[in-house]
Design an enzyme around this catalytic site. Structure first.
Site, PDB file in Angstrom:
ATOM      1  NE  ARG A  23      -7.932   8.803   0.971  1.00  0.00           N
ATOM      2  CZ  ARG A  23      -7.636   9.990   1.885  1.00  0.00           C
ATOM      3  NH1 ARG A  23      -7.574   9.371   2.866  1.00  0.00           N
ATOM      4  NH2 ARG A  23      -7.055  10.547   1.165  1.00  0.00           N
ATOM      5  CB  ILE A  25       8.184  -4.068  10.212  1.00  0.00           C
ATOM      6  CG1 ILE A  25       7.947  -2.406   9.603  1.00  0.00           C
ATOM      7  CG2 ILE A  25       8.767  -4.752  11.685  1.00  0.00           C
ATOM      8  CD1 ILE A  25       6.630  -2.347  10.714  1.00  0.00           C
ATOM      9  CD  GLU A  26      12.207  -3.760  14.171  1.00  0.00           C
ATOM     10  OE1 GLU A  26      12.537  -3.278  14.175  1.00  0.00           O
ATOM     11  OE2 GLU A  26      10.886  -3.830  14.864  1.00  0.00           O
ATOM     12  CG  ASN A  75       8.809 -10.835   5.396  1.00  0.00           C
ATOM     13  OD1 ASN A  75       9.399 -11.971   6.496  1.00  0.00           O
ATOM     14  ND2 ASN A  75       8.000 -10.507   5.694  1.00  0.00           N
TER      15      ASN A  75
END
Ligand SMILES: Cc1ncc(C[n+]2csc(CCOP(=O)(O)OP(=O)(O)O)c2C)c(N)n1
Length: 574
Positions: free
Chosen positions: A348, A472-473, A467
């Site tokens: 992984r 994320i909100e 960004n």
């Protein structure tokens, strides 16, 4: 000894306790102490906001293992500092915060900046007192420092303030004999030999041993690595202790975290609470694993799930004692499971490296944050200090970046730490590479500290994942509510802002720009000055934290998958 005032007595005592640096913001109520610290040869790092002073002291303590000290003025100085104090409280970091109060004759008469600070701070500190008499100064400082360092209890912030007239008061000659300058040592605690024997037997007999470290393991890195080898245990670090075990140690299985938590038959926590990041130790997630808990703080033995047994003691000593016992008795349980976990981890981890290296730009053509991190990752020194702050970018960075020390917003989720942590770490660990990665939203809280970094030559690299949003909100709103309200920012030019304060800075907008800009910026940092990169990133790439639902706060558990497991467990379903 010639006459000194109380402020000088405070400074002398701090100096005698090893304090070399204080992060501070000036004000009349602390000016005698300020001048005395300077006269005593203690370095004052003057900052732009009191929250930052405490955050810098926090980072300095975290990277040095010593007490961090901040000083703030009365009233709003203290209230501004409270977020930093709350953060150190939840993260259990030894920070001493000093302040002043109005003169004693003006107490409770409506004086400027008069507040009962200790009432505000008591729930957030291990010790909070106003010192009203000169004879109390050395003993109050020692009590506060011992409480902050967690002598026999939980480490965390301690707070003292001193009326300004007391700071100016001349110290009676009898108190200037130097008695207060004598050293103090940390009391040490060790479990009973019988309890260590019992714990070693449990470890030897288990067959799927998972060790999870936290804050309390940081001072025992070498002993932990030896213990992992002796126990042939699988190992997960957490944000509090990331990087302390060398990356080539054969126990690392970070990429198998979920499987290891579900399958282990013995879970050993070392200096770690079973908080939301560890599913509160719930049986829904850890199954019927036995728990063994080790800490020098009782609170880390009893939260959510008692250890059977719990070993209270100096972590390095306890681990050495267990290693010695395992060396004598050998292991009786099979260790096949560890080999499976390690193989899964390696495949992984390789897949993650490939994902980082080949991350394509977002649909909007902007930089993929994973690609930005891939470029940073290959430029990190093995002993670097990595700081991560933000929403999505924190989630990406936590996985992608590896240094010897890692700092982030911690269990308080206190975003806005990046620049002050970078300054505090750079000052406290000269010669080590300091790289802070932050979201543009998080950067904004404490952005003025770029000025502090420049003025005090704090050689750190600050990288902004810009960004244009609290990304994320935005994702939470889009997926949970189908519309976006008040979570977009602008693609502001943070590089121009940094340059305005004299910091060398680059704005990068394409994947090809990233490497050359990083090389130039890191050369500046190696030369002893701070630098900043403002990378214009795409908000479209979903992070694991946003996919796991951390941002939208499920009812039972922090992550959606654990939340479902908890519900199923409560409903009696398999
Ligand atoms: C002091 C504080 N305010 C608000 C929040 C809630 N919060 C958590 S992550 C986040 C968004 C962070 O945005 P940014 O730093 O730009 O990172 P991005 O998600 O865009 O990568 C917010 C507002 C918080 N944790 N702490």
């Amino acid at each position: 000894m010639s006459q000194i005032n109380t402020a000088r007595l405070i400074a002398q005592t701090l100096r005698a306790r090893g304090v070399e640096r204080v992060f501070a913001l000036c004000g009349g109520h602390i000016m005698p102490m300020w001048m005395a610290l300077d006269a005593e040869g203690i370095d004052i790092i003057d900052v732009r906001d009191e929250r930052s002073a405490v955050l810098m002291a926090h980072a300095a303590a975290a990277v040095s293992g010593k007490l961090g000290v901040a000083m703030v003025t009365a009233g709003p100085g203290v209230t501004n500092a409270m977020t930093g104090i709350a953060n150190a409280h939840v993260s259990r970091i030894p920070v001493l915060v000093l302040s002043g109060v109005p003169p004693r004759p003006q107490e409770n008469r409506g004086a400027l900046q008069d507040m009962v600070h200790v009432d505000l701070l008591r729930p957030l500190t291990r010790y909070a007192r106003t010192v009203r008499h000169v004879t109390a100064v050395p003993r109050e400082l020692d009590a506060a420092i011992a409480a902050a360092l967690g002598h026999g209890a939980e480490a965390g912030p301690a707070y003292l303030d001193f009326p300004i007239d007391l700071q100016r008061e001349i110290v009676p000659a009898v108190l200037t004999t130097g008695d207060h300058l004598r050293g103090v040592s940390r009391p040490r605690v060790q479990p009973l030999a019988a309890d260590l024997d019992a714990a070693a037997a449990i470890i030897a007999g288990a067959s799927r041993v998972l060790v999870i470290s936290g804050r309390g393991a940081n001072a025992a890195a070498g002993e932990l690595a030896e213990f992992l080898t002796a126990a042939q245990a699988a190992y997960l670090d957490t944000g509090e202790s990331k990087g302390i075990v060398p990356p080539d140690h054969p126990s690392h299985i970070a990429a198998m975290r979920g499987a290891a938590m579900a399958q282990a038959d013995l879970v050993i926590t070392i200096g770690r609470k079973l908080d939301f990041q560890l599913a509160y130790g719930s049986a829904a997630v850890f199954g019927d694993a036995r728990f063994l808990r080790i800490s020098d703080q009782a609170a880390e033995l009893s939260d959510n799930r008692l250890g059977d047994p719990g070993l209270l003691g100096d972590v390095a000593t306890v681990l050495s004692e267990l290693t010695a016992r395992l060396g004598k008795t050998g292991l009786t349980g099979s260790r096949d499971w560890l080999a499976q976990m390690v193989a899964g981890h390696h495949s992984r981890a390789q897949a993650m490296q490939d994902r980082l290296d080949n991350a394509a730009p977002g649909q909007d053509g902007r930089i993929n944050p994973n690609r930005l991190l891939a470029e940073i990752r290959r430029r990190l020194d093995p002993d670097s200090i990595v700081i991560a702050d933000g929403g999505d970018i924190l989630s990406f960075a936590r996985v992608a970046l590896e240094g010897r020390t890692y700092l982030d917003p911690g269990p308080l989720g206190c975003i806005g730490i990046a620049t002050p942590f970078a300054v505090g770490a750079a000052k406290a660990a000269p010669g080590r590479q300091v790289v802070a990665v932050t979201g543009d939203g998080s950067f904004g809280f404490t952005a003025m500290e770029i000025d502090t970094a420049v003025r005090h030559n704090a050689p750190a690299l600050i990288v902004i994942s810009n960004n244009g949003s609290w990304a994320i909100e935005v994702r939470d709103q889009t997926e949970s509510f189908g519309r976006v309200v008040g979570t977009r920012l602008q693609y502001a030019d943070h590089a121009a802002m940094a340059r305005a304060f004299g910091m060398q800075a680059w704005r990068v907008t394409t994947h090809d720009d990233i490497g050359p800009a990083l090389d130039q910026a890191l050369a500046v940092v190696r030369g002893g000055a701070p630098a900043l990169i403002d990378a214009v990133t795409s908000p479209d790439i979903a992070s694991s934290d946003s996919k796991s639902g951390l941002a939208w706060v499920p009812d039972h558990q922090a992550l959606q998958a654990w939340d479902h497991a908890e519900r199923d467990w409560l409903d009696g379903r398999d």
